[in-house]
Design a protein around this motif. Sequence first.
Motif, PDB file in Angstrom:
ATOM      1  N   THR A  86     -92.947  49.178 -43.670  1.00 30.55           N
ATOM      2  CA  THR A  86     -93.327  50.245 -44.595  1.00 30.55           C
ATOM      3  C   THR A  86     -92.148  51.147 -44.931  1.00 30.55           C
ATOM      4  N   LEU A  87     -92.060  51.515 -46.195  1.00 26.42           N
ATOM      5  CA  LEU A  87     -91.138  52.558 -46.660  1.00 26.42           C
ATOM      6  C   LEU A  87     -91.988  53.665 -47.276  1.00 26.42           C
ATOM      7  N   GLU A 117     -87.274  39.161 -38.305  1.00 25.82           N
ATOM      8  CA  GLU A 117     -86.301  40.143 -37.813  1.00 25.82           C
ATOM      9  C   GLU A 117     -85.242  40.442 -38.879  1.00 25.82           C
ATOM     10  N   GLU A 118     -84.873  39.446 -39.664  1.00 28.10           N
ATOM     11  CA  GLU A 118     -83.906  39.678 -40.739  1.00 28.10           C
ATOM     12  C   GLU A 118     -84.447  40.698 -41.746  1.00 28.10           C
ATOM     13  N   HIS A 119     -85.720  40.566 -42.094  1.00 28.56           N
ATOM     14  CA  HIS A 119     -86.332  41.542 -43.005  1.00 28.56           C
ATOM     15  C   HIS A 119     -86.432  42.921 -42.359  1.00 28.56           C
ATOM     16  N   MET A 122     -83.244  44.714 -42.815  1.00 30.12           N
ATOM     17  CA  MET A 122     -83.096  45.181 -44.192  1.00 30.12           C
ATOM     18  C   MET A 122     -83.854  46.483 -44.416  1.00 30.12           C
ATOM     19  N   ILE A 123     -85.054  46.588 -43.839  1.00 29.37           N
ATOM     20  CA  ILE A 123     -85.847  47.812 -43.958  1.00 29.37           C
ATOM     21  C   ILE A 123     -85.149  48.960 -43.232  1.00 29.37           C
ATOM     22  N   ASN A 127     -83.916  52.481 -44.897  1.00 27.90           N
ATOM     23  CA  ASN A 127     -84.330  53.762 -44.325  1.00 27.90           C
ATOM     24  C   ASN A 127     -83.161  54.571 -43.782  1.00 27.90           C
ATOM     25  N   GLY A 128     -81.938  54.017 -43.900  1.00 27.74           N
ATOM     26  CA  GLY A 128     -80.765  54.706 -43.375  1.00 27.74           C
ATOM     27  C   GLY A 128     -80.686  54.693 -41.869  1.00 27.74           C
ATOM     28  N   LEU A 129     -81.276  53.679 -41.235  1.00 30.34           N
ATOM     29  CA  LEU A 129     -81.304  53.590 -39.783  1.00 30.34           C
ATOM     30  C   LEU A 129     -80.342  52.507 -39.300  1.00 30.34           C
ATOM     31  N   PRO A 130     -79.842  52.637 -38.079  1.00 27.85           N
ATOM     32  CA  PRO A 130     -78.954  51.589 -37.535  1.00 27.85           C
ATOM     33  C   PRO A 130     -79.766  50.341 -37.190  1.00 27.85           C
ATOM     34  N   PRO A 131     -79.104  49.188 -37.101  1.00 25.59           N
ATOM     35  CA  PRO A 131     -79.806  47.962 -36.699  1.00 25.59           C
ATOM     36  C   PRO A 131     -80.437  48.124 -35.314  1.00 25.59           C
ATOM     37  N   THR A 132     -81.683  47.711 -35.195  1.00 26.94           N
ATOM     38  CA  THR A 132     -82.381  47.754 -33.917  1.00 26.94           C
ATOM     39  C   THR A 132     -83.162  46.455 -33.734  1.00 26.94           C
TER      40      THR A 132
END
Length: 205
Positions: A86-87, A117-119, A122-123, A127-132
């Motif tokens: 969700t955005l 996980e790839e998608h 991207m989300i 959202n301006g978040l680091p990869p998690t």
Amino acid sequence: MFQIPAGTRKTSAPLQEGEREDKVNLEVVSYGWDDKRCIVRFHLPMERDKQRLHDMTRDLIRDTKHSRNWQCEFCGDEARETQVMTLTWTHLSPPRMVIYIHHVCDHDRPRCFAGVEEHHQMINMLNGLPPTPLRKPPRKPRGEKYPLAGSCAGCQKDATAEMELQRCSRCKLTRYCSTECQTKDWKRHKQTCSQIYSVLFENWD
């Protein structure tokens, strides 16, 4: 797809076709095998609290899951599970949301989980978040399966996926195997049904 102004301060956004200034404008995009998609646009009651918005949209996942005979987006096998991303832009006026629903055969399949996980990454980027790392759902008990995506939205029995299901005549999205199932499910479905503005299936024969 929505065009979203950057920033977090309350911002007026030009209305696009079909949007309402007194509602939260939601777009739900479902993905399946072979580039099949379904795009559903909703008008939700005005709300700026993100958690309440997410609670408000929980039931519609079932309606979109049972809208077609979905196959896993990543391998083409029959889909039984979904991954929802969700955005939300509550700072916009009117607020907007996009929900991405990825139809999956089984989260325990490494190849398919890797696609999900790839998608997810991207989300995070949007959202301006680091990869998690994407947290896997709890492992299902041995032999347990979720209902087929192509089954009746009411009884959710696998056998109904082989039937010619009837679509709700009002929302044109959700499918049922019988009038009895539709009637029993109406208490749950009616809120989603009343909020749908348009339904578009892409790349279906």
